[in-house]
Design an enzyme around this catalytic site. Structure first.
Site, PDB file in Angstrom:
ATOM      1  CG  ASP A 308      -2.086  -0.903   1.137  1.00  0.00           C
ATOM      2  OD1 ASP A 308      -2.145  -1.667   0.147  1.00  0.00           O
ATOM      3  OD2 ASP A 308      -2.932  -0.886   2.051  1.00  0.00           O
ATOM      4  CG  ASP A 309      -0.022   3.788   2.238  1.00  0.00           C
ATOM      5  OD1 ASP A 309      -1.200   3.840   1.815  1.00  0.00           O
ATOM      6  OD2 ASP A 309       0.270   3.552   3.422  1.00  0.00           O
ATOM      7  CG  HIS A 359      -4.400   2.665  -0.796  1.00  0.00           C
ATOM      8  ND1 HIS A 359      -5.359   1.900  -0.168  1.00  0.00           N
ATOM      9  CD2 HIS A 359      -3.565   3.102   0.214  1.00  0.00           C
ATOM     10  CE1 HIS A 359      -5.129   1.860   1.126  1.00  0.00           C
ATOM     11  NE2 HIS A 359      -4.026   2.601   1.407  1.00  0.00           N
ATOM     12  CG  HIS A 363      -4.304   6.734   3.027  1.00  0.00           C
ATOM     13  ND1 HIS A 363      -4.702   6.596   4.339  1.00  0.00           N
ATOM     14  CD2 HIS A 363      -3.746   5.554   2.686  1.00  0.00           C
ATOM     15  CE1 HIS A 363      -4.403   5.391   4.782  1.00  0.00           C
ATOM     16  NE2 HIS A 363      -3.816   4.720   3.778  1.00  0.00           N
ATOM     17  CG  HIS A 453       1.924  -0.222   4.597  1.00  0.00           C
ATOM     18  ND1 HIS A 453       1.517  -1.198   5.477  1.00  0.00           N
ATOM     19  CD2 HIS A 453       0.862   0.621   4.457  1.00  0.00           C
ATOM     20  CE1 HIS A 453       0.263  -0.970   5.857  1.00  0.00           C
ATOM     21  NE2 HIS A 453      -0.154   0.157   5.253  1.00  0.00           N
TER      22      HIS A 453
END
Length: 522
Positions: A308-309, A359, A363, A453
Site C-alpha cells: 500500500d501507499d 488506494h 488516503h 506497505h
C-alpha cells in the site's frame, strides 16, 4: 405328311345304287335350270372374290405408300406409329358375313374391359374391408379403458377422459372454493372452482386441469377446489433494484451481479376495485455484493503479496528487484497523488508485470465523506492511474480497510471490487523483521492476501523481511501471483471483475437503496 405304313387304307364298300328311273321331259328341264343357276352362282362368287382380292391388293398398295411416307417423319414418330400399327393389326380379326363380305372386328377389347372392371371392383371391396378393420381397431383403441390411481384407489378409466368426467364418474366429494378479489378478499362463498387436482404429485392450474386427459398409469389426486379470482384491469409499474449483500466476512468483496430494473403488473379488480401486484413482465434484478475469501479451484497453492501507499522514492524499486530475483509477482495499491509525484516509478511497476490498483487519491477515510467527496476520491484516483501508468482499474483497497454498505451505495457503479487482506504484517508499526515475517506467514492458506506497505513511512524492516517471506512460501509450494491471477482462480468471481477493470453494463442501473443485507462489510 408321312403315313403310318402299319395301317392299311380301308376301301369303302360299294353300295347298291337304286334302279334308275326313266328320264322325263320335266326332269330334263329341271336339270337344265339347276345347271344354269349353279353356273351363275359360280360366276358371282368368282366375281366377288376377284373384287375382294382387288380391294385387298389396293389396300396393301395404299398401306405401302403410307408406310413409305411415314419413313421420313423421324425415328421417334416412326417408332410410335409402327408400334401403334402393330398393336392395331394384332387386335384386328375378320368375321365372315352371310353376304360373303368381310369386316374388321375388335373382338378382344370387350373381354379386357369386363376383366378390368372386375379387378377394380375387387380392389375397392378389399380396401373397404381393410378400412373397416382399421376403423374398428381405432375405435377400440381410442375408447379402451386404462388403469389409473385416483385418490389412492386403483380404477379403470376410459383413456382421454377429462378430470371432470373422472370426478363425476367416481362421485368424489369435494368442496368448491370461494370467489375472491385480486387482493384475496372473499366476494362470494363456494363460487370458486369445484375441485382441484394433481398428477403424479404436481398440482395443476385451473387451465391445466381443464386441458388434461387421462393417459393411463398416472396417479391422480382430486380434492377441494381453489379460489377463483375476479376479472381485473392491468397497469404496469417500474421497479428499481436494491443492493443485497451476500456471504460471510472475507478479504474480497465484489459485484457478483449488476442491478437491472423490472416491470411488474398492477391488477385492479373489476368488481371489488381492489389492487394488487401481479406478474413480472421484465424480471427485476438486484445488485449483489458478494464477500468471501478466495478459494482457488484448480488445486494450486496461490498467495498474493500486496503493498500500500506507493509509489515511494526509496522503496518501490527495491521491492521490484527482490520480486524479480525470486520470480514472484505482487500487487501495488497506489495513491494517485503519489503516482503524480513519481510517475516513472508507477510506470516501472506496470512494465515489470506486477499489478497496479487504486488506494484512492489522498488516503481519506471513505465512510466519513459525503457522496461528492467520496466519488472524487474514487474517480480522480482512477483517472490519474490511467493517465500515468496506462492502467484502467475499478478495484480499490479502502484506506484503513473502512468500506461499509453505505460506501457501496454511494459508489454509483464506479467500483467492481474492494480488497482487504488475510494476513496483516503490522509493518506500519515497525515491530521488527522477525515479527513482520511471522505475521505474514501466520495461518497461511491458499488464496491468502498479505498486507505490507511501500510508502507512508520507514519500510527498511519490510525490505529485510520480504526475501525471508518469499523463500518460506516458495519452499512450502506456494506461488506468489498478482491479485487478478488470484481472483481468476476462484470460479465465483466474474471474469471481468478478476481482470480488474469491470464496468457497469449499459442496461444496468445502480441501486438507490439497500435491500435485505446478510452481512456488514464495514
Amino acid at each position: 405328311m408321312a403315313t403310318d405304313s402299319s395301317k392299311k387304307p380301308t376301301r369303302r364298300k360299294p353300295t347298291k345304287r337304286a334302279a334308275a328311273r326313266p328320264t322325263t321331259t320335266a326332269d330334263s328341264h329341271y336339270s337344265k335350270l339347276t345347271r344354269k343357276a349353279y353356273a351363275d352362282g359360280s360366276r358371282t362368287r368368282r366375281s366377288r372374290e376377284s373384287a375382294s382380292g382387288t380391294q385387298r391388293s389396293a389396300t396393301k398398295a395404299m398401306g405401302s405408300r403410307q408406310a413409305s411416307q411415314r419413313t421420313g417423319q423421324g425415328a421417334r414418330r416412326q417408332g410410335g406409329a409402327t408400334q401403334a400399327g402393330s398393336t392395331a393389326r394384332k387386335a384386328t380379326s375378320y368375321e365372315s358375313l352371310s353376304t360373303g363380305t368381310k369386316r374388321k372386328v375388335y373382338g378382344k377389347r370387350e373381354p379386357r374391359r369386363q376383366q378390368r372392371s372386375g379387378n377394380i371392383l375387387s380392389t375397392v371391396l378389399g380396401i373397404a374391408v381393410i378400412a373397416a378393420f382399421i376403423l374398428a381397431g381405432a375405435l377400440f383403441w381410442t375408447h379402451r379403458s386404462v388403469n389409473v390411481t385416483v385418490n389412492g384407489e386403483h380404477e379403470k378409466i376410459r383413456i382421454n377422459s377429462t378430470l371432470e368426467s373422472v370426478h363425476d364418474k367416481l362421485k368424489i366429494q369435494t368442496k368448491p372454493g370461494d370467489f375472491v378479489s385480486v387482493a384475496g378478499n372473499v366476494l362470494a362463498k363456494d363460487e370458486g372452482y369445484p375441485f382441484s387436482a394433481s398428477i403424479d404429485g404436481t398440482e395443476l392450474t385451473h387451465e391445466q386441469l381443464e386441458e388434461y386427459r387421462v393417459r393411463g398409469g398416472e396417479q391422480i389426486e382430486i380434492y377441494d377446489g381453489g379460489s377463483r379470482v375476479e376479472d381485473y384491469d392491468i397497469t404496469y409499474r417500474e421497479a428499481q433494484p436494491k443492493i443485497v449483500f451476500e456471504g460471510s466476512w472475507g478479504s474480497v468483496s465484489f459485484v457478483k451481479q449488476w442491478g437491472r430494473p423490472g416491470k411488474q403488473e398492477v391488477r385492479k379488480g373489476k368488481e371489488s376495485g381492489d389492487t394488487a401486484d401481479g406478474d413480472w413482465v421484465e424480471e427485476l434484478q438486484d445488485c449483489i455484493i458478494k464477500t468471501k475469501n478466495i478459494e482457488p479451484a484448480d488445486g494450486r497453492k496461490l498467495v498474493a503479496l500486496t503493498f500500500d501507499d506507493g509509489p515511494a522514492a526509496t522503496y518501490t524499486e527495491a521491492y521490484l528487484d527482490i520480486l524479480d530475483r525470486y520470480g514472484a509477482k505482487a500487487t501495488f495499491f497506489n495513491l494517485s497523488e503519489n503516482e503524480s509525484e513519481y510517475p516513472e516509478l508507477a510506470q516501472k511497476v506496470a512494465a515489470s508485470g506486477n499489478q497496479i490498483v487504486s488506494h484512492t487519491n489522498q488516503h481519506l477515510q471513505l465512510s466519513t465523506l459525503d457522496k461528492s467527496s467520496f466519488l472524487y476520491e474514487l474517480t480522480s484516483a482512477r483517472e490519474t492511474i490511467s493517465q500515468v501508468a496506462g492502467v484502467d482499474t475499478t478495484i480499490i483497497r479502502p484506506p484503513y480497510g473502512d468500506f461499509n454498505q453505505n460506501c457501496w451505495l454511494m459508489s454509483d457503479g464506479e467500483l467492481s471490487a474492494s480488497i482487504l487482506w488475510n494476513q496483516d504484517t503490522l509493518d506500519w508499526s515497525m515491530p521488527g523483521v522477525d515479527v513482520i515475517v511471522e505475521n505474514a506467514l501466520a495461518d497461511m492458506t491458499s488464496g491468502s492476501i498479505i498486507l505490507m506497505h511501500d510508502g507512508g513511512g520507514n519500510r527498511e524492516q519490510d525490505i529485510e523481511a520480504l526475501p525471508r517471506i518469499i523463500e518460506s512460501l516458495q519452499s512450502d509450494g506456494y506461488e506468489l501471483v498478482t491479485l487478478s491471477e488470484l481472483l481468476a482462480s476462484d470460479p465465483e468471481v466474474p471474469a471481468d471483475v478478476a481482470a480488474g477493470n469491470a464496468q457497469m453494463p449499459a442496461d444496468a442501473v445502480w441501486p438507490l437503496e439497500i435491500g435485505e443485507a446478510t452481512i456488514d462489510v464495514g
